[in-house]
Structure formats: structure tokens, C-alpha cells
Design an enzyme around this catalytic site. Structure first.
Site: not given
Ligand code: 9WN
Length: 426
Positions: A167, A398
Site C-alpha cells: 500500500d 508484520e
Molecule cells: C489495507 C492485512 C493488510 C495486507 C496489506 C497491508 C495492510 C491494510 C492496511 O494490511 O493493508 O488493506 O490497513 O494497512 O499493506 O498487504 O493485506 O494484513
């Protein structure tokens, strides 16, 4: 659940800890990425988590993927979040009240699911599982081909940075900077209730994330003529490399369930040709995201440029280039471990901020998979070892500062546990 010598599963403390994290994050139908930061089911996380579960409990692995597919839209898209009933709206932003589409979000995420389904099937989920999921996985690919092929050449474009899975990557900075966020509706971030602001995206980036999602929502999530309306429109090498790997996996699944693999093989050829021709930036000698709004390549040295290693037909000369780039000082700290998500030598490299520098277990795992398929098991093994090194130092976080192994973001993170298990089982 715990491994024992007789079960044939690894009994290292790391494997036990990984199984315990998956079990603690299991909701009864699927796995939350994190009990605190991400209390719902995420799309590409579900694929990685299913691979982890396949080593522990193949029935749960199948259930993980099938729960996600239960949230699939009629048009075939797999939403990036399937929301859990009973979790308060304030637990995550943007939640169901924002998206206004029942219990799902409206954007998608990298289509890694056919690859995961094959892994799950190989470990005993049974032929009936593949028969059930095949039409749905094929529908996901049809959606991308029908609705996201903005240049008509075979690639799938993303309309939101969250669709990339990476993201906050610097690769999206320029396309995002061109988005006018002044009309964004008021909102309250919830991620900062659970994570250190120094690890997370900036408020300016969040304004744009929210505005882009609002614009899409206002259209009823109709893709239509993407180039005419989408303020953010990018062809990402990582998303497309997984789309391609998925087409190959679908061909194999089709053959196994008695369906015709030919359309998937044809799709794979088309995606491969477009990836190699359209996402190769000759000027810099690398794969790069293509910004369809600015009509130019994104000029950033980012991990997404290495993802075409997942293309089994990538010409040998390009494999060599990507492998050398991966092992170079741009992505690999000689004193640390793992591939950084962004060029370590860039002035705006941030070793601990979400997708702007840290190493991640899933990108290590994907790149190792690509390298192995090209006979580069040596480098793949170094990546696997790097992931274990990071987890031994930082815990099942993470993401990690690749120099020190210090963990960041959420703790007890599911895909880190899942992919560590996959590494140890191999
Ligand atoms: C938005 C859940 C997700 C991953 C993504 C990561 C993060 C979310 C956020 O978390 O994104 O989708 O709220 O930041 O970037 O890769 O799927 O782990």
C-alpha cells in the site's frame, strides 16, 4: 496440533510458535491477519494463511480460501476485505459502513489465490475442494481480464494503492501525488490506535487512500472506462506477475478437475507477453509500474520490479538481471537479512516504515518461489534463511528492519507465521 516426530512435522520452537499464532488468529471460519490491527479477513493474506494451514490442518486451509470466496462479488471480483459480523465498526477503518457493500470492501488485492489453492490441494484438501473453488477462481481472472485491462494488452490495472498489497510503497508516491485530495470526507484513522505512527503511512497518504475509495464507491464500484475516470491507475509488475502465476495455476487446476485448461494457457501467454513488453522500462533496464494517468513508468527502485521472477517463461537474461539486482546492495544489506521492500540506497529509504524499506515474509517467500522455479535454489535458500533470521530476532511481526531484525507493525502476524511454517516444512 503440535508437531511431533511421529507426525512428520517440524518440532522446532519456531514451528510450534507459528502454529500457535495461526491457531490464536483463527476465528472459526478464517484467520485474521492480526487480532489488533486487522480484525477481519484480507484477500491475499487468506491465500498465504491457507498455505500455512495446509501444513497443519488441510480442512482449515480449504475453509480459509472458501470463506474468502464466499465474499466474492457476482462480477467475479474478490474483495480485499471480507468483514466479520460482530466486530465493531470502530475496530478498523475503513469498515463496512464506509464501503457500503454489505460485509465486503469494494477494491481487490493481488490474485495469488489459484496458487494457494493448488498448494492446499497438494496437501490433502481433496479433489472435491478443487472442483468447488475452480469456477470461482476462474471468475476472479475473468473479472480482471474483462474489467481491469485498461490498455487492452492483457495486463490488469489497479485503481487504488491498497489493491497492490504494498500500500505505502514509494512506487505509488508520484501517481498518488497527482491525486487532488482536497474533497476527501472527514474520517478517523483507526490504525494508529494499534500501531506506532512511525511505522505507518502518513496522513497525506491516508487522505488520498480515502478519497480514491470514495470516488470508486460513488460509481457503485463500476470499472467502466477506467482511463476516463480513475485518478489512480497503475499496472503493477507484482500484481501482474501473480495474475500470471494464477493463470498457470488455473490451467493446472482445470486439468485436474476435468475442465479445459486451454483458455488459461492462452491467458497466461497473453499476460506473459504484455508483462515482458509493456512493463519493461528500457531506459532503466528494469521492470516498472506503468502509470496510466501520467502515461509513464514510475521511476523508483522498488521490490515490485523483482516480482516478474514469478513468470516461469521469463527469458534467462532477465532472470539473471533480476537475481543480481535482488542480491545487490540496493535490496540486500550485507550485514542484515532479507530483501528490503525499497532501495536501501535511496534517500527516502525508511527501514521501519510500512512498505517503504522493511523486509516482509511474504515478499521474501514470493521471490524465493520465483527463483526456485528458475533453478536459482541457492538464492532462494538465502531468502528462506533470511526470513527465519528475522523472525528469530524480531518475533512473528508484520515486517522487519532488515539490518537488525527488529520487528515492526503488528505482532503475532498470521502470514509471517504461515510462511515460516511453509519454509520449515520444506
Ligand atoms: C489495507 C492485512 C493488510 C495486507 C496489506 C497491508 C495492510 C491494510 C492496511 O494490511 O493493508 O488493506 O490497513 O494497512 O499493506 O498487504 O493485506 O494484513
Amino acid at each position: 496440533m503440535t508437531g511431533s516426530p511421529s507426525s512428520g512435522h517440524p518440532v522446532t520452537p519456531l514451528a510450534d510458535a507459528a502454529r500457535a499464532i495461526l491457531a490464536a488468529n483463527w476465528t472459526g471460519r478464517s484467520t485474521v491477519p492480526s487480532r489488533t490491527l486487522y480484525p477481519h479477513q484480507w484477500s491475499w493474506d487468506a491465500a498465504f494463511n491457507a498455505i500455512g494451514w495446509s501444513h497443519v490442518d488441510p480442512a482449515r486451509a480449504a475453509q480459509e480460501l472458501e470463506s474468502l470466496l464466499g465474499a466474492q462479488w457476482d462480477d467475479g471480483r474478490i474483495p480485499h476485505i471480507a468483514f466479520h459480523a460482530g466486530v465493531p465498526e470502530e475496530a478498523y477503518f475503513p469498515g463496512p459502513a464506509f464501503w457500503r457493500h454489505g460485509a465486503t470492501s469494494g477494491i481487490t488485492q493481488p490474485p495469488v489465490h489459484p496458487v494457494a489453492a493448488l498448494e492446499v490441494a497438494r496437501r490433502g484438501a481433496g479433489p472435491a475442494f478443487l472442483e468447488r473453488v475452480y469456477p470461482r477462481l476462474a471468475a476472479q481472472h475473468d473479472y480482471l481480464a474483462r474489467s481491469r485491462d485498461a490498455r487492452g494488452a492483457g495486463l490488469a490495472a489497479i485503481v487504488h494503492p491498497w489493491e497492490s498489497g504494498l500500500d505505502n510503497a514509494p512506487a505509488w508516491d508520484e501517481p498518488l501525488a497527482a491525486v487532488d485530495a482536497s474533497g476527501v470526507s472527514p474520517y478517523r484513522r483507526r490504525d494508529l490506535d494499534h500501531a506506532d505512527p512511525a511505522d505507518r503511512p502518513s496522513d497525506a497518504a491516508y487522505d488520498r487512500y480515502v478519497l480514491l475509495a470514495e470516488r470508486y464507491r460513488e460509481r457503485g464500484y463500476e470499472d467502466g472506462d477506467l482511463r476516463a475516470w480513475s485518478p489512480f491507475l497503475v499496472e503493477d509488475p507484482l500484481f501482474n506477475a501473480l495474475y500470471l502465476a494464477g493463470a498457470h495455476a488455473l490451467a493446472e487446476i482445470a486439468a485436474r478437475v476435468g475442465a479445459d485448461p486451454a483458455p488459461h494457457r492462452a491467458a497466461a501467454e497473453r499476460i506473459h507477453a504484455a508483462l515482458v513488453d509493456r512493463l519493461w522500462d528500457e531506459e532503466h533496464g528494469r521492470f516498472a509500474p506503468y502509470d496510466l494517468v501520467a502515461e509513464r513508468f514510475v521511476d523508483r527502485r522498488s521490490i515490485v520490479s523483482l516480482a516478474p521472477l514469478l513468470d516461469p517463461d521469463l527469458p534467462a537474461e532477465r532472470v539473471d538481471r533480476l537475481a543480481s539486482e535482488l542480491a545487490s546492495e540496493h535490496f540486500w544489506d550485507p550485514d542484515g537479512a532479507g530483501v528490503t521492500s525499497y532501495d536501501r540506497l535511496a534517500g527516502d529509504f525508511e527501514p521501519r516504515r510500512y512498505w517503504r524499506g522493511p523486509a516482509w515474509a511474504n515478499t521474501n517467500w514470493l521471490l524465493a518461489r520465483g527463483l526456485r522455479a528458475h533453478g536459482r535454489g541457492d538464492l532462494a535458500a538465502r531468502l528462506d534463511e533470511a526470513t527465519l533470521w528475522l523472525v528469530e530476532r524480531g518475533g512473528f511481526c508484520e515486517y522487519f528492519d532488515a539490518r537488525t531484525g527488529e520487528g515492526h507493525g503488528s505482532r503475532d502476524f498470521s502470514w509471517t507465521a504461515a510462511l515460516v511454517l511453509d519454509i520449515l516444512e520444506r
